[in-house]
Structure formats: structure tokens, C-alpha cells
Design a protein around this motif. Structure first.
Motif, PDB file in Angstrom:
ATOM      1  N   LEU A 258      87.802  40.852  16.431  1.00 52.61           N
ATOM      2  CA  LEU A 258      88.673  40.232  17.418  1.00 52.61           C
ATOM      3  C   LEU A 258      88.171  40.521  18.835  1.00 52.61           C
ATOM      4  CD1 LEU A 258      92.194  40.958  15.864  1.00 52.61           C
ATOM      5  CD2 LEU A 258      90.929  38.798  15.849  1.00 52.61           C
ATOM      6  N   HIS A 259      87.681  41.732  19.041  1.00 51.90           N
ATOM      7  CA  HIS A 259      87.111  42.094  20.337  1.00 51.90           C
ATOM      8  C   HIS A 259      85.836  41.301  20.582  1.00 51.90           C
ATOM      9  CE1 HIS A 259      84.859  44.628  23.232  1.00 51.90           C
ATOM     10  NE2 HIS A 259      86.048  44.972  23.686  1.00 51.90           N
ATOM     11  N   HIS A 260      85.004  41.183  19.565  1.00 54.41           N
ATOM     12  CA  HIS A 260      83.692  40.562  19.706  1.00 54.41           C
ATOM     13  C   HIS A 260      83.781  39.062  19.973  1.00 54.41           C
ATOM     14  CE1 HIS A 260      79.340  40.313  19.137  1.00 54.41           C
ATOM     15  NE2 HIS A 260      79.556  39.211  18.420  1.00 54.41           N
ATOM     16  N   LYS A 261      84.583  38.375  19.178  1.00 55.55           N
ATOM     17  CA  LYS A 261      84.605  36.912  19.281  1.00 55.55           C
ATOM     18  C   LYS A 261      85.222  36.433  20.594  1.00 55.55           C
ATOM     19  CE  LYS A 261      89.010  35.928  16.912  1.00 55.55           C
ATOM     20  NZ  LYS A 261      89.637  35.067  17.940  1.00 55.55           N
ATOM     21  N   GLY A 262      86.025  37.267  21.222  1.00 51.81           N
ATOM     22  CA  GLY A 262      86.617  36.894  22.494  1.00 51.81           C
ATOM     23  C   GLY A 262      85.704  37.105  23.679  1.00 51.81           C
ATOM     24  N   ARG A 263      84.507  37.633  23.445  1.00 52.35           N
ATOM     25  CA  ARG A 263      83.580  37.947  24.535  1.00 52.35           C
ATOM     26  C   ARG A 263      82.209  37.305  24.363  1.00 52.35           C
ATOM     27  NH1 ARG A 263      87.371  41.406  23.811  1.00 52.35           N
ATOM     28  NH2 ARG A 263      88.216  42.637  25.554  1.00 52.35           N
ATOM     29  N   ASN A 264      82.035  36.569  23.282  1.00 48.27           N
ATOM     30  CA  ASN A 264      80.712  36.008  22.982  1.00 48.27           C
ATOM     31  C   ASN A 264      80.828  34.519  22.659  1.00 48.27           C
ATOM     32  OD1 ASN A 264      78.725  38.495  22.778  1.00 48.27           O
ATOM     33  ND2 ASN A 264      80.675  39.125  21.880  1.00 48.27           N
ATOM     34  N   LYS A 265      80.347  33.697  23.581  1.00 45.17           N
ATOM     35  CA  LYS A 265      80.570  32.260  23.499  1.00 45.17           C
ATOM     36  C   LYS A 265      79.707  31.559  22.456  1.00 45.17           C
ATOM     37  CE  LYS A 265      82.027  31.901  28.329  1.00 45.17           C
ATOM     38  NZ  LYS A 265      81.772  31.275  29.651  1.00 45.17           N
ATOM     39  N   HIS A 266      78.783  32.270  21.846  1.00 51.27           N
ATOM     40  CA  HIS A 266      77.972  31.646  20.801  1.00 51.27           C
ATOM     41  C   HIS A 266      78.690  31.619  19.453  1.00 51.27           C
ATOM     42  CE1 HIS A 266      77.028  35.962  20.480  1.00 51.27           C
ATOM     43  NE2 HIS A 266      76.841  35.724  19.185  1.00 51.27           N
ATOM     44  N   HIS A 267      79.883  32.154  19.392  1.00 54.35           N
ATOM     45  CA  HIS A 267      80.697  32.063  18.172  1.00 54.35           C
ATOM     46  C   HIS A 267      81.676  30.901  18.311  1.00 54.35           C
ATOM     47  CE1 HIS A 267      79.246  35.676  16.263  1.00 54.35           C
ATOM     48  NE2 HIS A 267      79.420  36.357  17.384  1.00 54.35           N
ATOM     49  N   TYR A 268      81.735  30.049  17.295  1.00 54.30           N
ATOM     50  CA  TYR A 268      82.668  28.914  17.379  1.00 54.30           C
ATOM     51  C   TYR A 268      84.107  29.394  17.472  1.00 54.30           C
ATOM     52  CZ  TYR A 268      83.395  29.715  12.371  1.00 54.30           C
ATOM     53  OH  TYR A 268      83.690  30.288  11.161  1.00 54.30           O
ATOM     54  N   GLU A 269      84.387  30.590  16.977  1.00 53.76           N
ATOM     55  CA  GLU A 269      85.751  31.121  17.044  1.00 53.76           C
ATOM     56  C   GLU A 269      86.205  31.355  18.492  1.00 53.76           C
ATOM     57  OE1 GLU A 269      83.986  32.759  13.121  1.00 53.76           O
ATOM     58  OE2 GLU A 269      83.311  32.362  15.180  1.00 53.76           O
ATOM     59  N   TYR A 270      85.251  31.591  19.388  1.00 53.74           N
ATOM     60  CA  TYR A 270      85.585  31.768  20.807  1.00 53.74           C
ATOM     61  C   TYR A 270      86.272  30.518  21.353  1.00 53.74           C
ATOM     62  CZ  TYR A 270      84.803  32.408  25.852  1.00 53.74           C
ATOM     63  OH  TYR A 270      84.969  32.526  27.209  1.00 53.74           O
ATOM     64  N   TRP A 271      85.936  29.360  20.794  1.00 53.75           N
ATOM     65  CA  TRP A 271      86.369  28.072  21.322  1.00 53.75           C
ATOM     66  C   TRP A 271      87.620  27.539  20.638  1.00 53.75           C
ATOM     67  CZ3 TRP A 271      83.774  26.601  25.604  1.00 53.75           C
ATOM     68  CH2 TRP A 271      82.566  27.279  25.851  1.00 53.75           C
ATOM     69  N   ILE A 272      88.275  28.350  19.831  1.00 51.57           N
ATOM     70  CA  ILE A 272      89.505  27.923  19.167  1.00 51.57           C
ATOM     71  C   ILE A 272      90.690  28.153  20.099  1.00 51.57           C
ATOM     72  CG2 ILE A 272      91.076  28.391  17.241  1.00 51.57           C
ATOM     73  CD1 ILE A 272      88.627  29.177  15.579  1.00 51.57           C
ATOM     74  N   ASP A 273      91.535  27.135  20.223  1.00 55.32           N
ATOM     75  CA  ASP A 273      92.719  27.236  21.070  1.00 55.32           C
ATOM     76  C   ASP A 273      93.800  26.309  20.505  1.00 55.32           C
ATOM     77  OD1 ASP A 273      94.404  27.960  23.111  1.00 55.32           O
ATOM     78  OD2 ASP A 273      93.160  27.175  24.742  1.00 55.32           O
ATOM     79  N   ILE A 274      94.989  26.411  21.064  1.00 57.77           N
ATOM     80  CA  ILE A 274      96.076  25.524  20.653  1.00 57.77           C
ATOM     81  C   ILE A 274      95.801  24.127  21.198  1.00 57.77           C
ATOM     82  CG2 ILE A 274      98.552  25.068  20.849  1.00 57.77           C
ATOM     83  CD1 ILE A 274      98.921  28.106  21.203  1.00 57.77           C
ATOM     84  N   SER A 275      95.938  23.130  20.351  1.00 54.02           N
ATOM     85  CA  SER A 275      95.702  21.749  20.762  1.00 54.02           C
ATOM     86  C   SER A 275      96.745  21.293  21.776  1.00 54.02           C
ATOM     87  CB  SER A 275      95.757  20.833  19.534  1.00 54.02           C
ATOM     88  OG  SER A 275      95.704  19.470  19.917  1.00 54.02           O
TER      89      SER A 275
END
Length: 206
Positions: A74-91
């Protein structure tokens, strides 16, 4: 916690970073190659990696199995934009819930480098250019990712499997070069109204 795993984990993540840097440099992503995954050395991520170190897979997976989720991830994906999970948000359309937003080309390219390097580290001598695609196929049915990002990622992973790294990196360099040429001419926004540029395969490259 085994003391030897401090060095083992440090060596693993550093080797991974070195491989990603090499791959990123091959396609011209120098800053991203230098700064890739630096958060893995933060206390929140590093000590979890030491505690759950196994050597043949991500320690985040072991933490997830033990705790029910991975705090390090959870810490990692919120700080690294090369993960698609970083780009998940509420529509914006709330009924759609969480959705994947389209990733810029430079981060899709870094994601491919990341996947190659991870497979190289964990598979060792058993690594082949098909490994990143095989791992993706294992996970693709339950990930939340923008359709265009998914399409480009799949194109690149299939290209890697069938044509190898050199051809895949050459293709990415051409995408970057085409984007820069169009931006220099000032036609990017006027052609699409958003600065997004299609390649021959119909993919929007930024």
C-alpha cells in the motif's frame, strides 16, 4: 527475523533496480531509471521486505498471506507511478466504483521494464522473454486497469515474447520519438484536442 535477510533483501531490491535502470536507459528513460523503486529503501517497505524475505517471490505476497493485506505494498503503490494500481480512483460516474485511469506512455514503458527485471531476478537462469507475459496472463482477469493501458501493455508483452527485448525497446523508442516530433510541431493538441497521439496500432501514446 533473520539477520542475514537484511543483506539478502537489500541485494535483491538493488539488483532489481539495477536491471530496471539498464532497461530504462535503453529506451531513454534516464531519470525514471535512476529513481525507480527508491521507496523500497524506506523503513515502511524495507523492514517488511526483510521480515518476509523468501528470495523467489515478492515479500509483499508473504505479508499479504500472513496479515491479510500488505502494508508495504500500500505504501509502495501510492508512490510509484509505474504501477497501474497508482492510477486507480473512484470514477466520475459513481456507479462504476473504482476504475483504472490511463497511464502516460513513459510509465507504461517503465512498467514493462519493471516486469522484465522482476522476472529476471526471481526466475534467474530459467528466465525467458515469455516470462513477463506468463505472469501477466496469470493475473490479468482480476486487475483494474484502463482499457487502453491494458491493450498497450499486452501488445508490448506479446512483442517481448515473440520478438525479444531489442525489438520491443526499439518500438518504445519510436513511440517516444513520434510523440516528441508531433509536440515540436505543435500539432498534438490541435489534432486530438487533448495532446494524445495515436501510433499506427491505434494506441494513444500520451
Amino acid at each position: 527475523m533473520k539477520i542475514c535477510n537484511i543483506w539478502n533483501h537489500f541485494s535483491t531490491i538493488t539488483r532489481h533496480r539495477n536491471l530496471v535502470r539498464k532497461h530504462c536507459f535503453q529506451i531513454g528513460l534516464y531519470w525514471q531509471g535512476l529513481t525507480h523503486d527508491l521507496s523500497k529503501y524506506s523503513p515502511e517497505e524495507f523492514w517488511t521486505g526483510v521480515r518476509y524475505y523468501q528470495g523467489n517471490r515478492s515479500p509483499n505476497a508473504a505479508e499479504r498471506e500472513t496479515v491479510g493485506y500488505s502494508r508495504a505494498w500500500l505504501h509502495h503503490k501510492g508512490r510509484n507511478k509505474h504501477h497501474y494500481e497508482y492510477w486507480i480512483d473512484i470514477s466520475n460516474h459513481k456507479e462504476e466504483g473504482l476504475v483504472g485511469n490511463k497511464m502516460p506512455l513513459r510509465y507504461v514503458a517503465e512498467m514493462v521494464c519493471d516486469r522484465i527485471a522482476a522476472c529476471e531476478v526471481y526466475k534467474g537462469k530459467a528466465y525467458t522473454s515469455a516470462a513477463p507475459l506468463e505472469y501477466y496472463e496469470y493475473t490479468k482477469n482480476y486487475i483494474t486497469i484502463h482499457p487502453r493501458t491494458r491493450a498497450l501493455l499486452e501488445k508490448l508483452l506479446h512483442m517481448l515474447k515473440d520478438q525479444g527485448e531489442e525489438a520491443t525497446f526499439a518500438y518504445l523508442r519510436k513511440l517516444f520519438e513520434k510523440r516528441e516530433r508531433i509536440k515540436e510541431r505543435g500539432h498534438g493538441r490541435s489534432r486530438l484536442g487533448s495532446g494524445r497521439i495515436p501510433d499506427k496500432g491505434g494506441f494513444l501514446i500520451d
